[in-house]
Design a protein around this motif. Structure first.
Motif, PDB file in Angstrom:
ATOM      1  N   HIS A 133       0.776  -1.191  -0.205  1.00  0.00           N
ATOM      2  CA  HIS A 133       0.122  -0.181  -0.048  1.00  0.00           C
ATOM      3  C   HIS A 133       0.882   1.202  -0.157  1.00  0.00           C
ATOM      4  O   HIS A 133       0.333   2.531  -0.365  1.00  0.00           O
ATOM      5  CB  HIS A 133      -0.896   0.026   1.257  1.00  0.00           C
ATOM      6  N   ALA A 134       2.205   1.174   0.637  1.00  0.00           N
ATOM      7  CA  ALA A 134       3.092   2.393   0.520  1.00  0.00           C
ATOM      8  C   ALA A 134       3.611   2.504  -1.028  1.00  0.00           C
ATOM      9  O   ALA A 134       4.041   3.793  -1.233  1.00  0.00           O
ATOM     10  CB  ALA A 134       4.064   2.130   1.546  1.00  0.00           C
ATOM     11  N   GLU A 140      -5.699   0.776  -6.696  1.00  0.00           N
ATOM     12  CA  GLU A 140      -6.541  -0.044  -7.688  1.00  0.00           C
ATOM     13  C   GLU A 140      -5.414  -1.094  -8.216  1.00  0.00           C
ATOM     14  O   GLU A 140      -5.775  -2.265  -8.368  1.00  0.00           O
ATOM     15  CB  GLU A 140      -6.897   0.718  -8.858  1.00  0.00           C
ATOM     16  N   THR A 141      -4.143  -0.866  -8.068  1.00  0.00           N
ATOM     17  CA  THR A 141      -2.976  -2.103  -8.377  1.00  0.00           C
ATOM     18  C   THR A 141      -2.968  -2.898  -7.240  1.00  0.00           C
ATOM     19  O   THR A 141      -2.863  -4.228  -7.815  1.00  0.00           O
ATOM     20  CB  THR A 141      -1.736  -0.930  -8.398  1.00  0.00           C
ATOM     21  N   VAL A 142      -3.120  -2.496  -6.030  1.00  0.00           N
ATOM     22  CA  VAL A 142      -3.002  -3.475  -4.840  1.00  0.00           C
ATOM     23  C   VAL A 142      -4.305  -4.386  -4.981  1.00  0.00           C
ATOM     24  O   VAL A 142      -4.275  -5.754  -5.076  1.00  0.00           O
ATOM     25  CB  VAL A 142      -3.187  -2.916  -3.729  1.00  0.00           C
ATOM     26  N   GLN A 143      -5.403  -3.708  -5.509  1.00  0.00           N
ATOM     27  CA  GLN A 143      -6.852  -4.700  -5.498  1.00  0.00           C
ATOM     28  C   GLN A 143      -6.327  -5.581  -6.877  1.00  0.00           C
ATOM     29  O   GLN A 143      -7.043  -6.871  -6.584  1.00  0.00           O
ATOM     30  CB  GLN A 143      -7.906  -3.818  -5.780  1.00  0.00           C
TER      31      GLN A 143
END
Length: 386
Positions: free
Chosen positions: A213-214, A219-222
């Motif tokens: 997340h950092a 949206e990329t993390v999802q």
């Protein structure tokens, strides 16, 4: 500057020749990887040997984790302290796995050793009975005017050579078993790593979550989470159901051999179960090896075994596997074959076993991630005004 670079890259990718250039680069890369397989295999072997204990710990933790989750959620769900519940679930899961493996070895190892001992003791009798069978077949063919002397001599030579080398093969098998036992120190260290991974799972996952997340957008993390969940589902289902399928096939084979009074139950059934783990050619290898062992003792029993193996593998392929896997993984046959060859070259038996889930993940990446992007790009190019 960043937006300008992205715009230039996007404009470049929309050029008509971009797809052909990308396909050419991928083809060259694929050819280079195939040509570099021996060197890659050495590097992979070196890396695997260096971090073998950690890898064992990661694999054991991954395999045991579903059991831990089940115990923590279903058995210990009423406990107020979730930290204590998680720790207890890890301990209970490890004890359960150790108990099952121990019971399996106690039941299986004596049967395998007895089969090996009987096989070694009867080698001379098998040589005589094989020669007698070949002579009978040669005489039967001669009655119909067929000369099988040359073929019979060749078959007899091959079988005699295989029988004479059988003690060497068995000694290699036993030495391999001892070498596996000698590597128990690495396995025990791996178990310790697995305990640490499982007990500290939440802290490890939280650290990875915070780092992602950092450095990445939400949206990329999802998207990554969706992809990783799908890969985890493929791997967990495939490995778990493959092991269950191998146990069912091995048990069915053992039951048939006991009912029919066929010897070497433990040895042959273990071979059938282990080779059933290998995709595509595994069941055929098990049938051939089991048949060769049994034909030395009694050719008619070997025929019964082969007929039952064909029936069993038919049931397994058309009824049991579809029910266990809830349908096909949607992997093309040619991709499975390529994955089996490359996986076997790089990682040996483990690579062959994991070839199908790897191919399933590649297929998922193409159909669900890459293909929609290509369609979207094609649509934009088609709509560009001339």
């Amino acid at each position: 500057m960043r937006n300008e670079t992205k715009a230039k890259l996007k404009s470049l990718l929309e050029k008509p020749w971009a797809a052909n250039a990308a396909a050419l680069c991928i083809g060259i890369l694929f050819w280079y990887l195939l040509a570099s397989l021996p060197a890659m295999q050495k590097w992979v072997s070196y890396i695997v040997n260096t971090v073998s204990s950690v890898l064992v710990g990661v694999i054991l933790a991954y395999l045991i984790n579903p059991v831990c989750n089940f115990i923590e959620d279903k058995v210990l769900g009423s406990m107020k302290s979730r930290k204590h519940a998680h720790t207890i679930s890890v301990v209970l899961a490890l004890l359960l796995v150790i108990l099952l493996v121990t019971l399996f070895l106690i039941i299986l190892v004596p049967s395998i050793l007895a089969s090996l001992n009987t096989l070694i003791e009867n080698i001379s009798r098998y040589v005589r009975s094989t020669d007698k069978l070949i002579e009978q077949l040669e005489a039967m063919a001669a009655n119909y005017g067929i000369d099988l002397s040359a073929a019979a001599d060749k078959v007899s030579e091959i079988i005699d050579g295989a029988i004479k080398n059988l003690p060497g093969y068995l000694s290699d098998f036993i030495l391999g078993s001892f070498r596996f036992g000698a590597s128990m120190a690495s396995i025990l260290i791996g178990i310790i790593f697995a305990v640490y991974f499982l007990t500290g799972k939440k802290a490890i996952l939280k650290a990875v979550h915070d780092f992602r997340h950092a450095v990445l957008r939400e949206e990329t993390v999802q998207r990554h989470d969706t992809f990783l969940r799908h890969c985890d589902q493929i791997m967990t289902s495939y490995v778990g159901f493959t092991l269950l399928d191998a146990l069912i096939v091995g048990f069915a084979n053992a039951l048939f051999m006991v009912i029919m009074g066929i010897p070497y139950v433990g040895l042959v059934s273990t071979i059938v179960a282990l080779t059933n783990l290998l995709p595509t050619f595994g069941p055929m290898i098990g049938a051939v090896v089991g048949g060769l062992l049994l034909v030395l003792h009694n050719p008619l029993q070997a025929v019964y075994f082969l007929i039952f193996t064909v029936v069993l593998q038919t049931i397994d392929g058309y009824i049991l596997k579809p029910r266990l896997f809830s349908g096909s993984l949607g992997v093309p046959s040619i991709l499975i074959l390529i994955a089996v060859v490359i996986g076997g070259e790089l990682f040996g038996v483990i690579g062959i076993i994991l070839a199908i889930p790897a191919a399933a993940i590649i297929t998922y990446v193409y159909h669900d991630l890459l293909y929609p992007v290509l369609l979207k790009r094609r649509h934009r190019i088609d709509n560009i005004p001339e």
